[in-house]
Design an enzyme around this catalytic site. Structure first.
Site, PDB file in Angstrom:
ATOM      1  N   GLU A 160      -2.352  -1.602  -3.476  1.00 51.44           N
ATOM      2  CA  GLU A 160      -3.490  -0.904  -2.905  1.00 51.44           C
ATOM      3  C   GLU A 160      -3.259   0.592  -2.916  1.00 51.44           C
ATOM      4  O   GLU A 160      -2.103   1.055  -2.882  1.00 51.44           O
ATOM      5  CB  GLU A 160      -3.676  -1.339  -1.439  1.00 51.44           C
ATOM      6  CG  GLU A 160      -3.939  -2.801  -1.255  1.00 51.44           C
ATOM      7  CD  GLU A 160      -4.140  -3.131   0.211  1.00 51.44           C
ATOM      8  OE1 GLU A 160      -3.540  -2.492   1.069  1.00 51.44           O
ATOM      9  OE2 GLU A 160      -4.925  -4.057   0.489  1.00 51.44           O
TER      10      GLU A 160
ATOM     11  N   HIS B 233      -7.599  -6.604   6.824  1.00 54.87           N
ATOM     12  CA  HIS B 233      -7.363  -5.616   7.881  1.00 54.87           C
ATOM     13  C   HIS B 233      -7.572  -6.219   9.263  1.00 54.87           C
ATOM     14  O   HIS B 233      -8.656  -6.622   9.636  1.00 54.87           O
ATOM     15  CB  HIS B 233      -8.198  -4.336   7.732  1.00 54.87           C
ATOM     16  CG  HIS B 233      -7.530  -3.168   8.404  1.00 54.87           C
ATOM     17  ND1 HIS B 233      -6.733  -2.251   7.746  1.00 54.87           N
ATOM     18  CD2 HIS B 233      -7.500  -2.815   9.706  1.00 54.87           C
ATOM     19  CE1 HIS B 233      -6.255  -1.367   8.633  1.00 54.87           C
ATOM     20  NE2 HIS B 233      -6.699  -1.686   9.813  1.00 54.87           N
TER      21      HIS B 233
ATOM     22  N   HIS C 172       0.856  -1.172   0.000  1.00 55.48           N
ATOM     23  CA  HIS C 172       0.000   0.000   0.000  1.00 55.48           C
ATOM     24  C   HIS C 172       0.906   1.241   0.000  1.00 55.48           C
ATOM     25  O   HIS C 172       1.213   1.776   1.060  1.00 55.48           O
ATOM     26  CB  HIS C 172      -0.903  -0.006   1.232  1.00 55.48           C
ATOM     27  CG  HIS C 172      -1.997   1.004   1.168  1.00 55.48           C
ATOM     28  ND1 HIS C 172      -3.222   0.814   1.755  1.00 55.48           N
ATOM     29  CD2 HIS C 172      -2.055   2.233   0.583  1.00 55.48           C
ATOM     30  CE1 HIS C 172      -3.985   1.892   1.549  1.00 55.48           C
ATOM     31  NE2 HIS C 172      -3.293   2.757   0.840  1.00 55.48           N
TER      32      HIS C 172
HETATM   33  C1  LIG Z   1      -6.361  -1.444   3.055  1.00 55.05           C
HETATM   34  C2  LIG Z   1      -5.912  -2.043   4.323  1.00 55.05           C
HETATM   35  O1  LIG Z   1      -6.692  -2.359   5.190  1.00 55.05           O
HETATM   36  C3  LIG Z   1      -4.501  -2.327   4.499  1.00 55.05           C
HETATM   37  O2  LIG Z   1      -4.097  -3.017   3.402  1.00 55.05           O
HETATM   38  C4  LIG Z   1      -3.635  -1.115   4.523  1.00 55.05           C
HETATM   39  O3  LIG Z   1      -2.513  -1.379   3.757  1.00 55.05           O
HETATM   40  C5  LIG Z   1      -3.170  -0.834   5.901  1.00 55.05           C
HETATM   41  O4  LIG Z   1      -2.346   0.296   5.795  1.00 55.05           O
HETATM   42  P1  LIG Z   1      -1.155   0.519   6.851  1.00 55.05           P
HETATM   43  O5  LIG Z   1      -0.247  -0.666   6.726  1.00 55.05           O
HETATM   44  O6  LIG Z   1      -0.558   1.829   6.416  1.00 55.05           O
HETATM   45  O7  LIG Z   1      -1.839   0.560   8.205  1.00 55.05           O
HETATM   46  N1  LIG Z   2      -5.891  -5.106   2.713  1.00 51.54           N
HETATM   47  C1  LIG Z   2      -5.459  -5.521   4.030  1.00 51.54           C
HETATM   48  C2  LIG Z   2      -3.975  -5.631   4.059  1.00 51.54           C
HETATM   49  O1  LIG Z   2      -3.332  -5.626   3.015  1.00 51.54           O
HETATM   50  C3  LIG Z   2      -3.268  -5.764   5.338  1.00 51.54           C
HETATM   51  O2  LIG Z   2      -4.005  -5.250   6.428  1.00 51.54           O
HETATM   52  P1  LIG Z   2      -3.357  -5.520   7.878  1.00 51.54           P
HETATM   53  O3  LIG Z   2      -3.249  -7.012   8.031  1.00 51.54           O
HETATM   54  O4  LIG Z   2      -2.017  -4.855   7.893  1.00 51.54           O
HETATM   55  O5  LIG Z   2      -4.346  -4.915   8.844  1.00 51.54           O
END
Ligand SMILES: CC(=O)[C@@H](O)[C@H](O)COP(=O)(O)O
Ligand SMILES: NCC(=O)COP(=O)(O)O
Length: 260
Positions: A83, A204, A52
């Site tokens: 993402e 998440h 992300h």
């Molecule tokens: C979209 C999501 O829920 C996660 O993939 C996101 O990448 C979390 O971002 P952080 O790692 O910056 O908390």
């Molecule tokens: N889209 C969720 C992700 O890539 C990772 O979320 P998290 O496990 O770091 O909360």
């Protein structure tokens, strides 16, 4: 076992390596390596890697995105998922990298972490052309969504291939009296997505405690993307043992589908 089509697919694990980059960025030494972490997770059996790349580069930096794209070429049977918010920097990465999947997330630039999905029908008009551009580039599109069954038809109409159910509320309910009702809420949202022809991803705050129950209780989950808890576990167990532990959780959930 005569399973319905939508649950024949074993749920894929996509490891989000944001938090490896977060630690790496606290020194100018290049360690821990993001690409090495991804390589070890793939060697251990993870079916994909997720990043992300937020505009402030708090963790995943632009260079990481391209170095991981190069790594993924050595793993043609695994998937690369990028993402981001398509109205910020995401589309530039999609056009240059053409990952297997783009996951559209409605985050603001300074957001602490992702904490909500897209709003339908309000967001449909501006998302549709961006979704169409990704698909014209051969990139699957998943929309980060709250578990609201009524929104799934609009997500499909906007052109999405999949939705990613935002699972923090499920994780927060884990171990509380509300857990069963929360799981049912996600099952209903997933079924509504399946009913309109959307694939179902999730992510998440999933972890080793709550993952098997989610796979067991929510129909047709094609992919879970997991980062924060998995990387935290890897600090204790190492990447290989950690990935195997998460794959075991998925297998346990999948094996018990229909037994619940
Ligand atoms: C979209 C999501 O829920 C996660 O993939 C996101 O990448 C979390 O971002 P952080 O790692 O910056 O908390
Ligand atoms: N889209 C969720 C992700 O890539 C990772 O979320 P998290 O496990 O770091 O909360």
């Amino acid at each position: 076992m005569n399973m319905p089509q939508h649950i024949l697919h074993r749920t894929a694990l996509s490891v989000n390596v944001n938090k490896v980059a977060l630690v790496r960025n606290t020194r100018h030494l290049g360690i821990p390596s993001v690409t090495r972490a991804a390589e070890l997770c793939l060697q251990a059996g993870a079916q994909g890697i997720t990043v992300h790349p937020r505009p402030d580069e708090r963790h995943i930096r632009r260079q990481d995105v391209f170095e991981l794209a190069a790594l993924m070429k050595d793993w043609p049977d695994r998937e690369y998922n990028i993402e981001g918010n398509p109205s910020q920097n995401l589309m530039d990465f999609i056009r240059q990298v053409r990952p297997h999947q783009a996951t559209f997330v409605p985050d603001s630039e300074d957001q602490f972490t992702s904490d909500h999905g897209w709003s339908f029908p309000q967001d449909a008009e501006r998302l549709a052309p961006l979704i169409a551009e990704c698909k014209a580039l051969g990139v699957r599109v998943s929309l980060f969504m709250d578990p609201i069954p009524e929104h799934m038809a609009a997500a499909k109409a906007a052109g999405a291939d999949r939705v990613e159910l935002y699972t923090e509320p499920y994780a927060a309910a884990w171990g509380t009296p509300q857990h069963a009702a929360e799981l049912q809420r996600y099952a209903a949202a997933a079924q509504a997505a399946l009913d309109v022809g959307l694939g179902v991803n999730a992510g998440h705050d999933l972890n080793r405690d709550n993952l098997a129950a989610f796979v067991r209780g929510v129909p047709g989950v094609l992919e879970v993307s997991i980062g924060h808890a998995l990387i935290a576990d890897a600090l204790e167990l190492g990447y290989a043992a950690t990935v195997q532990a998460y794959l075991d959780c998925i297998a346990a959930g999948f094996a018990s589908i229909g037994n619940s």
